[in-house]
Design a protein around this motif. Sequence first.
Motif, PDB file in Angstrom:
ATOM      1  N   ASP A  15       0.860  -1.191   0.000  1.00 13.95           N
ATOM      2  CA  ASP A  15       0.000   0.000   0.000  1.00 13.95           C
ATOM      3  C   ASP A  15       0.891   1.234   0.000  1.00 13.95           C
ATOM      4  OD1 ASP A  15      -1.908   1.957   0.234  1.00 13.95           O
ATOM      5  OD2 ASP A  15      -2.803   1.178   2.069  1.00 13.95           O
ATOM      6  N   TYR A  16       0.889   1.959  -1.114  1.00 15.61           N
ATOM      7  CA  TYR A  16       1.775   3.110  -1.293  1.00 15.61           C
ATOM      8  C   TYR A  16       1.019   4.435  -1.245  1.00 15.61           C
ATOM      9  CZ  TYR A  16       4.057  -0.961  -3.297  1.00 15.61           C
ATOM     10  OH  TYR A  16       4.556  -2.224  -3.496  1.00 15.61           O
ATOM     11  N   ARG A  17      -0.260   4.397  -0.901  1.00 14.31           N
ATOM     12  CA  ARG A  17      -1.066   5.620  -0.922  1.00 14.31           C
ATOM     13  C   ARG A  17      -0.621   6.599   0.152  1.00 14.31           C
ATOM     14  NH1 ARG A  17      -6.659   3.382   0.214  1.00 14.31           N
ATOM     15  NH2 ARG A  17      -5.349   2.025   1.477  1.00 14.31           N
ATOM     16  N   LEU A  18      -0.706   7.871  -0.200  1.00 16.30           N
ATOM     17  CA  LEU A  18      -0.412   8.941   0.744  1.00 16.30           C
ATOM     18  C   LEU A  18      -1.657   9.227   1.569  1.00 16.30           C
ATOM     19  CD1 LEU A  18       1.511  11.306  -1.696  1.00 16.30           C
ATOM     20  CD2 LEU A  18       2.473   9.666  -0.078  1.00 16.30           C
ATOM     21  N   ILE A  19      -1.453   9.773   2.751  1.00 16.65           N
ATOM     22  CA  ILE A  19      -2.567  10.118   3.624  1.00 16.65           C
ATOM     23  C   ILE A  19      -2.993  11.552   3.347  1.00 16.65           C
ATOM     24  CG2 ILE A  19      -3.293  10.518   6.004  1.00 16.65           C
ATOM     25  CD1 ILE A  19      -1.457   8.252   6.852  1.00 16.65           C
ATOM     26  N   GLY A  20      -4.277  11.718   3.075  1.00 19.29           N
ATOM     27  CA  GLY A  20      -4.844  13.042   2.863  1.00 19.29           C
ATOM     28  C   GLY A  20      -5.504  13.551   4.129  1.00 19.29           C
ATOM     29  N   VAL A  21      -5.255  14.809   4.421  1.00 21.03           N
ATOM     30  CA  VAL A  21      -5.827  15.459   5.598  1.00 21.03           C
ATOM     31  C   VAL A  21      -6.835  16.497   5.123  1.00 21.03           C
ATOM     32  CG1 VAL A  21      -5.317  16.859   7.637  1.00 21.03           C
ATOM     33  CG2 VAL A  21      -3.697  15.102   6.908  1.00 21.03           C
ATOM     34  N   GLY A  22      -8.020  16.443   5.694  1.00 16.15           N
ATOM     35  CA  GLY A  22      -9.080  17.364   5.299  1.00 16.15           C
ATOM     36  C   GLY A  22      -8.860  18.762   5.831  1.00 16.15           C
ATOM     37  N   GLY A  23      -9.417  19.698   5.137  1.00 18.35           N
ATOM     38  CA  GLY A  23      -9.378  21.116   5.488  1.00 18.35           C
ATOM     39  C   GLY A  23     -10.371  21.793   4.568  1.00 18.35           C
ATOM     40  N   LEU A  24      -9.923  22.781   3.852  1.00 17.79           N
ATOM     41  CA  LEU A  24     -10.770  23.390   2.815  1.00 17.79           C
ATOM     42  C   LEU A  24     -10.564  22.631   1.510  1.00 17.79           C
ATOM     43  CD1 LEU A  24     -10.243  27.159   3.636  1.00 17.79           C
ATOM     44  CD2 LEU A  24     -12.212  25.727   4.167  1.00 17.79           C
ATOM     45  N   GLY A  25     -10.451  21.366   1.608  1.00 22.16           N
ATOM     46  CA  GLY A  25     -10.123  20.432   0.538  1.00 22.16           C
ATOM     47  C   GLY A  25      -9.274  19.359   1.193  1.00 22.16           C
ATOM     48  N   VAL A  26      -8.640  18.552   0.408  1.00 19.05           N
ATOM     49  CA  VAL A  26      -7.749  17.522   0.947  1.00 19.05           C
ATOM     50  C   VAL A  26      -6.324  17.901   0.592  1.00 19.05           C
ATOM     51  CG1 VAL A  26      -7.121  15.081   0.889  1.00 19.05           C
ATOM     52  CG2 VAL A  26      -9.510  15.745   0.694  1.00 19.05           C
ATOM     53  N   SER A  27      -5.449  17.871   1.589  1.00 19.83           N
ATOM     54  CA  SER A  27      -4.036  18.137   1.326  1.00 19.83           C
ATOM     55  C   SER A  27      -3.218  16.922   1.724  1.00 19.83           C
ATOM     56  CB  SER A  27      -3.564  19.387   2.072  1.00 19.83           C
ATOM     57  OG  SER A  27      -3.724  19.222   3.462  1.00 19.83           O
ATOM     58  N   TYR A  28      -2.147  16.741   1.011  1.00 12.92           N
ATOM     59  CA  TYR A  28      -1.232  15.636   1.259  1.00 12.92           C
ATOM     60  C   TYR A  28       0.063  16.239   1.784  1.00 12.92           C
ATOM     61  CZ  TYR A  28      -4.716  13.029  -1.232  1.00 12.92           C
ATOM     62  OH  TYR A  28      -5.905  12.459  -1.591  1.00 12.92           O
ATOM     63  N   LEU A  29       0.136  16.357   3.093  1.00 13.56           N
ATOM     64  CA  LEU A  29       1.271  17.000   3.735  1.00 13.56           C
ATOM     65  C   LEU A  29       2.549  16.253   3.389  1.00 13.56           C
ATOM     66  CD1 LEU A  29      -0.434  17.555   7.198  1.00 13.56           C
ATOM     67  CD2 LEU A  29      -0.238  19.186   5.313  1.00 13.56           C
ATOM     68  N   GLY A  30       3.605  17.005   3.087  1.00 18.08           N
ATOM     69  CA  GLY A  30       4.878  16.411   2.701  1.00 18.08           C
ATOM     70  C   GLY A  30       5.038  16.278   1.198  1.00 18.08           C
ATOM     71  N   LEU A  31       3.973  16.484   0.448  1.00 21.55           N
ATOM     72  CA  LEU A  31       4.004  16.400  -1.013  1.00 21.55           C
ATOM     73  C   LEU A  31       4.040  17.812  -1.577  1.00 21.55           C
ATOM     74  CD1 LEU A  31       3.735  14.381  -3.425  1.00 21.55           C
ATOM     75  CD2 LEU A  31       1.300  14.843  -3.352  1.00 21.55           C
ATOM     76  N   ASN A  32       4.959  18.073  -2.480  1.00 18.28           N
ATOM     77  CA  ASN A  32       5.061  19.399  -3.093  1.00 18.28           C
ATOM     78  C   ASN A  32       4.162  19.470  -4.318  1.00 18.28           C
ATOM     79  OD1 ASN A  32       7.060  20.360  -1.302  1.00 18.28           O
ATOM     80  ND2 ASN A  32       8.600  19.219  -2.420  1.00 18.28           N
ATOM     81  N   MET A  33       3.043  20.162  -4.157  1.00 17.12           N
ATOM     82  CA  MET A  33       2.128  20.337  -5.282  1.00 17.12           C
ATOM     83  C   MET A  33       2.397  21.700  -5.899  1.00 17.12           C
ATOM     84  SD  MET A  33       0.265  17.678  -5.681  1.00 17.12           S
ATOM     85  CE  MET A  33      -1.357  17.932  -6.366  1.00 17.12           C
ATOM     86  N   PRO A  34       2.295  21.912  -7.152  1.00 13.98           N
ATOM     87  CA  PRO A  34       1.860  20.950  -8.157  1.00 13.98           C
ATOM     88  C   PRO A  34       3.004  20.135  -8.765  1.00 13.98           C
ATOM     89  CG  PRO A  34       1.993  23.100  -9.169  1.00 13.98           C
ATOM     90  CD  PRO A  34       2.374  23.261  -7.703  1.00 13.98           C
ATOM     91  N   SER A  35       4.251  20.389  -8.362  1.00  8.74           N
ATOM     92  CA  SER A  35       5.381  19.707  -9.001  1.00  8.74           C
ATOM     93  C   SER A  35       5.345  18.192  -8.829  1.00  8.74           C
ATOM     94  CB  SER A  35       6.709  20.270  -8.497  1.00  8.74           C
ATOM     95  OG  SER A  35       6.845  20.052  -7.109  1.00  8.74           O
TER      96      SER A  35
END
Length: 142
Positions: free
Chosen positions: A69-89
């Motif tokens: 299982d390689y999925r990242l954990i998404g944390v809710g807020g004003l949307g879902v963010s994946y802390l530790g992931l640099n978006m949009p790169s």
Amino acid sequence: MMTRYIFIVVTSLLCFSCSSYAQNDLPCWVTGEYPNLLTKQEAMLKSYLLPMDLNDPIADAEVRIKNGDYRLIGVGGLGVSYLGLNMPSDSEMLCELGGRYLQGTGDVHESKSHDNLMKRFAEYAKQYNMKIIASYKAGKFK
């Protein structure tokens, strides 16, 4: 005059919805569909059955990697963010790794204890995700 305004608004909405910007042109983190997902259904089920140790996100990530299982954990807020992931790169990485959003996270905290738990969980998710990302970049799974 009001009828004309309503006609213009409705016509504009219809044109927008029928535009060439099709659903499949939207990125995976918007649609929630991951066509190239590395994680299999069995691995997802195994992860849901495992407990989480908020004090050891690295060990939790290692167990889940071992189970596939390689999925990242998404944390809710004003949307879902994946802390530790640099978006949009790193957006393509998210499309390959996928995400799992945990209910109970969000921008509304019901109590002081919920707020404290959210802070702990956000730090957990960041460290967990960083471990998954580092393993992915090191080529430990693909």
